[in-house]
Motif scaffolding. Structure first.
Motif, PDB file in Angstrom:
ATOM      1  N   SER A 143       1.019  -1.126   0.060  1.00 33.89           N
ATOM      2  CA  SER A 143       0.177   0.063  -0.143  1.00 33.89           C
ATOM      3  C   SER A 143       0.930   1.161   0.029  1.00 33.89           C
ATOM      4  CB  SER A 143      -0.938   0.138   1.146  1.00 33.89           C
ATOM      5  OG  SER A 143      -1.513   1.229   1.168  1.00 33.89           O
ATOM      6  N   ILE A 144       0.972   1.904  -1.266  1.00 29.09           N
ATOM      7  CA  ILE A 144       1.794   3.152  -1.347  1.00 29.09           C
ATOM      8  C   ILE A 144       0.881   4.360  -1.530  1.00 29.09           C
ATOM      9  CG2 ILE A 144       3.742   4.231  -2.879  1.00 29.09           C
ATOM     10  CD1 ILE A 144       4.467   1.577  -1.335  1.00 29.09           C
ATOM     11  N   GLN A 145       1.332   5.189  -0.651  1.00 30.23           N
ATOM     12  CA  GLN A 145       0.521   6.727  -0.798  1.00 30.23           C
ATOM     13  C   GLN A 145       0.854   7.318  -2.138  1.00 30.23           C
ATOM     14  OE1 GLN A 145      -1.735   7.671   1.295  1.00 30.23           O
ATOM     15  NE2 GLN A 145      -1.443   6.155   2.598  1.00 30.23           N
ATOM     16  N   PRO A 146      -0.108   7.958  -2.668  1.00 26.33           N
ATOM     17  CA  PRO A 146      -0.058   8.689  -4.131  1.00 26.33           C
ATOM     18  C   PRO A 146       1.324   9.456  -3.810  1.00 26.33           C
ATOM     19  CG  PRO A 146      -2.522   8.673  -3.529  1.00 26.33           C
ATOM     20  CD  PRO A 146      -1.634   8.347  -2.395  1.00 26.33           C
ATOM     21  N   LEU A 147       1.633   9.805  -5.331  1.00 23.39           N
ATOM     22  CA  LEU A 147       2.823  10.563  -5.136  1.00 23.39           C
ATOM     23  C   LEU A 147       2.603  11.818  -6.174  1.00 23.39           C
ATOM     24  CD1 LEU A 147       6.177  11.021  -4.702  1.00 23.39           C
ATOM     25  CD2 LEU A 147       6.367   9.934  -7.039  1.00 23.39           C
ATOM     26  N   HIS A 148       3.186  12.996  -5.581  1.00 17.67           N
ATOM     27  CA  HIS A 148       2.825  14.076  -6.218  1.00 17.67           C
ATOM     28  C   HIS A 148       4.059  14.431  -7.206  1.00 17.67           C
ATOM     29  CE1 HIS A 148       0.306  15.238  -2.747  1.00 17.67           C
ATOM     30  NE2 HIS A 148      -0.220  16.025  -3.559  1.00 17.67           N
ATOM     31  N   CYS A 149       3.663  14.291  -8.739  1.00 23.76           N
ATOM     32  CA  CYS A 149       4.768  14.289  -9.678  1.00 23.76           C
ATOM     33  C   CYS A 149       4.187  14.715 -11.141  1.00 23.76           C
ATOM     34  CB  CYS A 149       5.268  12.936  -9.734  1.00 23.76           C
ATOM     35  SG  CYS A 149       4.114  11.717 -10.397  1.00 23.76           S
ATOM     36  N   LYS A 150       4.798  14.694 -12.177  1.00 24.17           N
ATOM     37  CA  LYS A 150       4.445  14.891 -13.493  1.00 24.17           C
ATOM     38  C   LYS A 150       4.228  13.496 -13.935  1.00 24.17           C
ATOM     39  CE  LYS A 150       6.879  19.250 -14.189  1.00 24.17           C
ATOM     40  NZ  LYS A 150       7.871  19.985 -15.290  1.00 24.17           N
ATOM     41  N   PRO A 151       3.185  13.238 -13.963  1.00 25.90           N
ATOM     42  CA  PRO A 151       2.683  11.853 -14.530  1.00 25.90           C
ATOM     43  C   PRO A 151       3.117  11.397 -15.960  1.00 25.90           C
ATOM     44  CG  PRO A 151       0.580  13.230 -14.498  1.00 25.90           C
ATOM     45  CD  PRO A 151       1.721  13.991 -13.950  1.00 25.90           C
ATOM     46  N   LEU A 152       3.244  12.196 -16.835  1.00 21.58           N
ATOM     47  CA  LEU A 152       3.842  11.861 -18.222  1.00 21.58           C
ATOM     48  C   LEU A 152       5.288  11.531 -18.240  1.00 21.58           C
ATOM     49  CD1 LEU A 152       3.060  11.042 -21.001  1.00 21.58           C
ATOM     50  CD2 LEU A 152       3.159  13.753 -21.689  1.00 21.58           C
ATOM     51  N   ALA A 153       5.926  12.523 -17.581  1.00 27.47           N
ATOM     52  CA  ALA A 153       7.367  12.626 -17.276  1.00 27.47           C
ATOM     53  C   ALA A 153       7.898  11.259 -16.660  1.00 27.47           C
ATOM     54  CB  ALA A 153       7.774  13.869 -16.995  1.00 27.47           C
ATOM     55  N   LEU A 154       7.163  11.054 -15.732  1.00 25.52           N
ATOM     56  CA  LEU A 154       7.574   9.817 -14.677  1.00 25.52           C
ATOM     57  C   LEU A 154       7.128   8.625 -15.398  1.00 25.52           C
ATOM     58  CD1 LEU A 154       8.646   9.106 -11.903  1.00 25.52           C
ATOM     59  CD2 LEU A 154       6.398   8.946 -11.193  1.00 25.52           C
ATOM     60  N   LYS A 155       5.775   8.487 -16.124  1.00 31.06           N
ATOM     61  CA  LYS A 155       5.644   7.421 -17.065  1.00 31.06           C
ATOM     62  C   LYS A 155       6.814   7.238 -18.062  1.00 31.06           C
ATOM     63  CE  LYS A 155       2.402   5.573 -20.251  1.00 31.06           C
ATOM     64  NZ  LYS A 155       1.165   5.747 -20.826  1.00 31.06           N
ATOM     65  N   ARG A 156       7.350   8.331 -18.651  1.00 35.05           N
ATOM     66  CA  ARG A 156       8.440   8.066 -19.853  1.00 35.05           C
ATOM     67  C   ARG A 156       9.706   7.724 -19.183  1.00 35.05           C
ATOM     68  NH1 ARG A 156       8.363  12.899 -23.708  1.00 35.05           N
ATOM     69  NH2 ARG A 156       6.593  11.918 -24.009  1.00 35.05           N
ATOM     70  N   CYS A 157      10.135   7.943 -17.675  1.00 34.29           N
ATOM     71  CA  CYS A 157      11.356   7.556 -17.238  1.00 34.29           C
ATOM     72  C   CYS A 157      11.096   6.078 -16.988  1.00 34.29           C
ATOM     73  CB  CYS A 157      11.539   8.326 -15.998  1.00 34.29           C
ATOM     74  SG  CYS A 157      12.863   7.775 -14.900  1.00 34.29           S
ATOM     75  N   LEU A 158      10.144   5.860 -16.319  1.00 32.59           N
ATOM     76  CA  LEU A 158       9.973   4.203 -15.892  1.00 32.59           C
ATOM     77  C   LEU A 158       9.994   3.441 -17.125  1.00 32.59           C
ATOM     78  CD1 LEU A 158       7.709   4.532 -12.978  1.00 32.59           C
ATOM     79  CD2 LEU A 158       9.782   4.285 -12.753  1.00 32.59           C
ATOM     80  N   SER A 159       9.078   3.974 -18.062  1.00 31.71           N
ATOM     81  CA  SER A 159       9.118   2.870 -19.285  1.00 31.71           C
ATOM     82  C   SER A 159      10.382   2.695 -20.033  1.00 31.71           C
ATOM     83  CB  SER A 159       8.048   3.579 -20.501  1.00 31.71           C
ATOM     84  OG  SER A 159       6.946   3.935 -19.954  1.00 31.71           O
ATOM     85  N   ASN A 160      11.307   3.811 -20.000  1.00 29.71           N
ATOM     86  CA  ASN A 160      12.595   3.552 -20.599  1.00 29.71           C
ATOM     87  C   ASN A 160      13.440   2.502 -19.660  1.00 29.71           C
ATOM     88  OD1 ASN A 160      12.480   5.560 -22.445  1.00 29.71           O
ATOM     89  ND2 ASN A 160      13.371   7.256 -21.381  1.00 29.71           N
ATOM     90  N   LEU A 161      13.199   2.644 -18.562  1.00 31.11           N
ATOM     91  CA  LEU A 161      14.118   1.902 -17.724  1.00 31.11           C
ATOM     92  C   LEU A 161      13.605   0.368 -17.770  1.00 31.11           C
ATOM     93  CD1 LEU A 161      14.504   4.202 -14.307  1.00 31.11           C
ATOM     94  CD2 LEU A 161      16.306   3.356 -16.292  1.00 31.11           C
ATOM     95  N   ILE A 162      12.278   0.218 -17.572  1.00 34.28           N
ATOM     96  CA  ILE A 162      11.893  -1.202 -17.833  1.00 34.28           C
ATOM     97  C   ILE A 162      11.950  -1.697 -19.271  1.00 34.28           C
ATOM     98  CG2 ILE A 162       9.693  -2.439 -17.729  1.00 34.28           C
ATOM     99  CD1 ILE A 162       8.585  -0.575 -15.613  1.00 34.28           C
ATOM    100  N   ASP A 163      11.943  -0.653 -20.266  1.00 27.95           N
ATOM    101  CA  ASP A 163      12.134  -1.067 -21.699  1.00 27.95           C
ATOM    102  C   ASP A 163      13.720  -1.648 -21.792  1.00 27.95           C
ATOM    103  OD1 ASP A 163      11.232  -1.324 -24.490  1.00 27.95           O
ATOM    104  OD2 ASP A 163      12.903  -0.096 -24.929  1.00 27.95           O
TER     105      ASP A 163
END
Length: 489
Positions: free
Chosen positions: A375-395
């Protein structure tokens, strides 16, 4: 078993960290220190004056006792009780006087400096004025414990008209002074009286109950005013810290209102100017790269047309390859700028949901990406930027390691994301080089060598860090730590 960690956590919570708590603690300490010094000075001076006044009052009473004893001694024995009864009925004495056949046992009042000083004064004066009296007993007793006339009779057993109006001064009930003289065998003079005000209570307290309540009320009122004042002064400071914390993620946030003390207004004004300069710098950089992209497209296209006029196929292929590389570098640079400078609002993002959405792309046929997140509390961030970062690393993990394991957890004010793959890893010397633009270790696969650099810039834009390390059991680990942004008013 004693838990030292719990004790340390408790002590950390007691330690004042905020400006408000430190100001309140310092104010409280200063108030107590000032009150202690003032009370010590006042007590030392007032105690001297009080002792002098008590000795003077005790001397006067002792002389009066001497006159009473001398008067009754001058009377015949058979007339003493008659005169004493007449004085009682006429109210002609301020003391309770009786003639007893035995010494009355007195339960002593608690010992204080004032009590001992009064007893010592009485003994000295009485011994000087009545040198023939060999036995003189001086003691103080509480009214409820006072024995009178006989050892088995209390003051409360007598009619109120006998001694209560003289000795029991309601509602104070002060301690009663008892002096006994042995005139002869089985003949004792018993004199009981109350010391005059303001010495009647023999109080030796440094602070009375009323003074303590007054001191507590004044201290609470002072702390309340200090709290309100510091709270109002630190409110602009909190807004400044909040804006500085969001600056890396939202360069276009509204300027701060200049309010508070003059120092805070100066700091706020400097911050607004810095934000404006940064915003203009980023805009100028975007315009510059856009202009470079636009200006380079025309000569690249012109060169491609001229390459087609070359008759030598080998030279034509080499020129075409150079132009492709040049165009790829221009596109990569523009992509790096666009992916890093993502203009979007900060939102609350459920990291577990975001990772699950990214993993669905790779888990269509086989489960290549597994996620472990409680159970992780929501994070205040830029959703599109963070998604692009995690997608690059997982890819990258799927591309070079076939399968990826993602672990998400919280540690204090930070969100920790660990991405492990099952690949061959990276040589230790290249762990930092892979973040450089256009740095590629495997030229056989597609890509411009910009993904890791973009990911690192995005994480740093959120105030966090991205690091790579090799796992001992094999594979590469990407460790991400992102501080939580707390909205404070």
């Amino acid at each position: 078993m004693f838990n030292t960690d719990a004790l340390q956590l408790f002590l950390d919570r007691l330690r004042p960290n905020s400006l408000v708590s430190r100001m309140l603690w310092l104010t409280l300490l200063s108030v107590f220190l000032a009150q202690f010094i003032a009370t010590a000075i006042w007590y030392s001076h007032s105690k001297v004056r009080e002792l002098e006044g008590l000795e003077s009052a005790s001397t006067s009473m002792a002389l009066s006792f001497t006159s009473t004893v001398t008067f009754f001694q001058s009377l015949p024995i058979e007339y003493r009780h008659i005169v004493l009864d007449q004085l009682r009925n006429a109210g002609g004495t301020r003391y309770f006087v009786s003639f007893n056949k035995e010494e009355i046992i007195i339960e002593p009042f608690k010992s204080t400096q004032l009590k001992e000083a009064a007893i010592q004064t009485f003994k000295e004066v009485l011994a000087e004025k009545l040198p023939r009296q060999k036995v003189i007993k001086v003691e103080f007793s509480r009214p409820e414990n006072l024995h009178i006339l006989k050892n088995d009779i209390l003051l409360s057993d007598l009619p109120r008209s006998w001694a209560h109006h003289t000795l029991s001064l309601e509602p104070f009930y002060p301690p009663i002074l008892v002096v006994q003289f042995e005139l002869d065998t089985n003949e004792w003079v018993y004199i009981a009286a109350v010391l005059p005000a303001p010495y009647m209570m023999l109080s030796d307290d440094i602070l009375t109950t009323q003074q303590i309540w007054f001191f507590g009320f004044i201290t609470a009122l002072l702390l309340l005013f200090i709290f309100i004042m510091v709270r109002l002064q630190t409110k602009p400071l909190k807004k400044l810290a909040h804006a500085a914390n969001h600056l890396s993620m939202d360069i276009d946030q509204a300027p701060l209102i200049e309010e508070g003390a003059s120092e805070l207004i100066t700091a706020t004004r400097a911050f607004n100017r810095m934000q404006l300069r940064l915003r203009r710098y980023i805009q100028d950089r975007e315009h510059l790269f856009s202009a470079i992209s636009h200006d380079l497209k025309t000569p690249i296209t012109r060169l491609r047309l001229r390459v087609e006029l070359i008759d030598d196929p080998i030279k034509e292929a080499k020129f075409t390859q150079d132009l492709d590389d040049l165009e790829m570098m221009v596109k990569g640079a523009l992509q790096c700028v666009k992916d890093t400078d993502i203009h979007e609002n900060i939102m609350e993002v459920d990291i577990k949901t975001l990772l699950s959405f990214i993993a669905e792309t790779y888990n269509t046929k086989h489960e290549r990406v597994s996620i472990r997140a409680k159970s992780i509390q929501p994070l205040h961030c830029k959703p599109l930027a963070l998604k692009r970062c995690l997608s690059n690393l997982i890819d990258n993990g799927v591309k070079y390691g076939c399968s990826v394991f993602v672990d998400v957890k919280e540690s204090g004010d930070y969100l920790l994301i660990t991405i492990d793959d099952c690949g061959p890893g990276i040589p230790e010397n290249d762990l930092n080089n892979v973040f450089e633009p256009y740095y590629r270790m495997d030229h056989t696969k597609e890509g411009h060598g910009l993904g890791l650099g973009i990911s690192k810039n995005i994480i740093r834009g959120h105030g966090g860090e991205l690091n790579l390390s090799n796992v001992r059991t094999g594979g590469l680990r990407a460790s991400i730590s992102i501080p939580r942004v707390i909205n404070e008013s």
